[in-house]
Design a protein around this motif. Sequence first.
Motif, PDB file in Angstrom:
ATOM      1  N   GLN A 129     -13.243 -14.328  23.366  1.00 50.34           N
ATOM      2  CA  GLN A 129     -14.038 -14.140  24.588  1.00 50.34           C
ATOM      3  C   GLN A 129     -13.285 -14.675  25.814  1.00 50.34           C
ATOM      4  OE1 GLN A 129     -17.799 -16.144  24.362  1.00 50.34           O
ATOM      5  NE2 GLN A 129     -18.917 -14.226  24.626  1.00 50.34           N
ATOM      6  N   VAL A 130     -12.665 -15.855  25.634  1.00 49.50           N
ATOM      7  CA  VAL A 130     -11.902 -16.451  26.744  1.00 49.50           C
ATOM      8  C   VAL A 130     -10.717 -15.549  27.073  1.00 49.50           C
ATOM      9  CG1 VAL A 130     -10.566 -18.457  27.509  1.00 49.50           C
ATOM     10  CG2 VAL A 130     -12.580 -18.799  26.055  1.00 49.50           C
ATOM     11  N   GLY A 153      -5.349 -33.524  21.804  1.00 49.56           N
ATOM     12  CA  GLY A 153      -4.606 -32.389  22.356  1.00 49.56           C
ATOM     13  C   GLY A 153      -5.371 -31.088  22.454  1.00 49.56           C
ATOM     14  N   VAL A 154      -6.631 -31.158  22.893  1.00 50.36           N
ATOM     15  CA  VAL A 154      -7.449 -29.958  23.051  1.00 50.36           C
ATOM     16  C   VAL A 154      -6.795 -28.967  24.027  1.00 50.36           C
ATOM     17  CG1 VAL A 154      -9.589 -29.173  24.171  1.00 50.36           C
ATOM     18  CG2 VAL A 154      -9.681 -30.888  22.370  1.00 50.36           C
ATOM     19  N   GLY A 155      -6.329 -29.479  25.167  1.00 44.13           N
ATOM     20  CA  GLY A 155      -5.737 -28.614  26.193  1.00 44.13           C
ATOM     21  C   GLY A 155      -4.531 -27.869  25.656  1.00 44.13           C
ATOM     22  N   GLU A 156      -3.664 -28.589  24.968  1.00 43.57           N
ATOM     23  CA  GLU A 156      -2.432 -28.001  24.439  1.00 43.57           C
ATOM     24  C   GLU A 156      -2.751 -26.917  23.398  1.00 43.57           C
ATOM     25  OE1 GLU A 156       0.670 -28.794  25.695  1.00 43.57           O
ATOM     26  OE2 GLU A 156       1.185 -27.036  24.471  1.00 43.57           O
ATOM     27  N   GLN A 167      -1.927 -22.841  23.743  1.00 41.60           N
ATOM     28  CA  GLN A 167      -1.098 -22.071  22.802  1.00 41.60           C
ATOM     29  C   GLN A 167      -1.834 -20.831  22.312  1.00 41.60           C
ATOM     30  OE1 GLN A 167       0.322 -24.604  19.633  1.00 41.60           O
ATOM     31  NE2 GLN A 167       1.320 -25.983  21.089  1.00 41.60           N
ATOM     32  N   GLU A 168      -3.101 -21.013  22.005  1.00 44.96           N
ATOM     33  CA  GLU A 168      -3.905 -19.905  21.482  1.00 44.96           C
ATOM     34  C   GLU A 168      -4.078 -18.818  22.545  1.00 44.96           C
ATOM     35  OE1 GLU A 168      -4.902 -19.975  18.251  1.00 44.96           O
ATOM     36  OE2 GLU A 168      -5.774 -17.969  18.502  1.00 44.96           O
ATOM     37  N   GLY A 209      -0.524 -13.148  26.013  1.00 43.65           N
ATOM     38  CA  GLY A 209       0.843 -12.942  26.482  1.00 43.65           C
ATOM     39  C   GLY A 209       1.065 -13.518  27.883  1.00 43.65           C
ATOM     40  N   PHE A 210       0.035 -14.101  28.486  1.00 41.66           N
ATOM     41  CA  PHE A 210       0.199 -14.710  29.821  1.00 41.66           C
ATOM     42  C   PHE A 210       0.793 -16.109  29.668  1.00 41.66           C
ATOM     43  CE2 PHE A 210      -3.990 -12.338  30.769  1.00 41.66           C
ATOM     44  CZ  PHE A 210      -3.310 -11.157  31.051  1.00 41.66           C
ATOM     45  N   GLU A 211       1.779 -16.411  30.512  1.00 40.59           N
ATOM     46  CA  GLU A 211       2.361 -17.753  30.463  1.00 40.59           C
ATOM     47  C   GLU A 211       1.278 -18.796  30.761  1.00 40.59           C
ATOM     48  OE1 GLU A 211       6.092 -20.284  32.336  1.00 40.59           O
ATOM     49  OE2 GLU A 211       5.234 -18.616  33.473  1.00 40.59           O
TER      50      GLU A 211
END
Length: 343
Positions: free
Chosen positions: A202-203, A249-252, A256-257, A263-265
């Motif tokens: 969804q995100v 490390g939730v943000g990291e 990555q996901e 495909g967006f940096e």
Amino acid sequence: MANTIGILTGGGDCPGLNAVIRAVVRESDAAGWDCVGILEGWRGLVEGLFRDLPLRDVSGILPRGGTILGTSRTNPYKLDGGVDKVLASIRDRGFDAIVAIGGEDTLGVATRLHAEHDVPVVGVPKTIDNDLSGTDYTFGFDTAVSIATEAIDRLHTTAESHNRVMVVEVMGRHAGWIAVMSGIAGGADAIVIPEQPLDYEQVAEALRKRHARGKNFSIIVASEGTELPGLADDGEVDQFGHVTLSKRGVGEALAQEIESRTGFETRVTVLGHVQRGGSPTARDRVLATRFGLKAAELALSGQFGLMAALQGDDIVAVSLEEATAELKTVPPEWYAVAQAFFG
Ligand code: F6P
């Protein structure tokens, strides 16, 4: 000898603690009572760490972050003979009242000490997480949200210049209040919080749609307490059983996901303790000051087992037991406000 109030600050530090201390000391002094600082939270009562708090020591501390009394995550209930030492210290120092300034853990201890040992304690709700029940807001929250919002604003410019997705990891152990409020204020394109089930697809889809309509950058605000599949803790917990969420490390993991799905940096910024540092906002100074005056009023009049609280525009007293019975998490209607702007 004058009656004495002991003041302690426990748990994570938070902008506005000194404003509360100042208000309690000023109000007590006006009533002819003395104040003594109990150092490093409940540890001060376990180990007998104190300092006098005359008026001159609280002069000029209103805008200062942190706490002049120091703090710790000491839980006397987890220490051998801890509670007995606390009770002995209160007796030996001749405290007529204790003002405990803290969040769910510190006030949870206060609640038990009052219920089980009749300790004359009054609570003041502190936490940047804003997750205490019985009060509309805790002090420190407004400052944390302001800092996070400014960070989101700043990250927007880099996100836009580089066509990037920026993940901003904010604090909030059990509740996503900081993420939701700073996300709304900062115009986040997605917000993930512990209260809402996370659907990666969804995100990712929201970001794809946004990019498809020509917006080549996005901001995701992630609350550090969000459960993500596959993320494990290192097993280390504090005396209240909490892990250090910033190490999870939730943000990291989220970045990555999202990068692999879209495909967006994607880059990550972990705001961490910056959110708890520095001077309180005017709103937090005022709230902390009002809480301090109320706590002193309760202590001076012998009304214990209560917590100063904000309800609407009024400062009221609520029972400590009620305030610590369950956490105040983000209700769906607040998340819906943020959600209206996703994608
Ligand atoms: O409870 C307040 C808080 O700032 C949480 O948002 C955060 O998870 C935790 O404290 C961090 O604690 P520490 O400073 O001990 O790492």
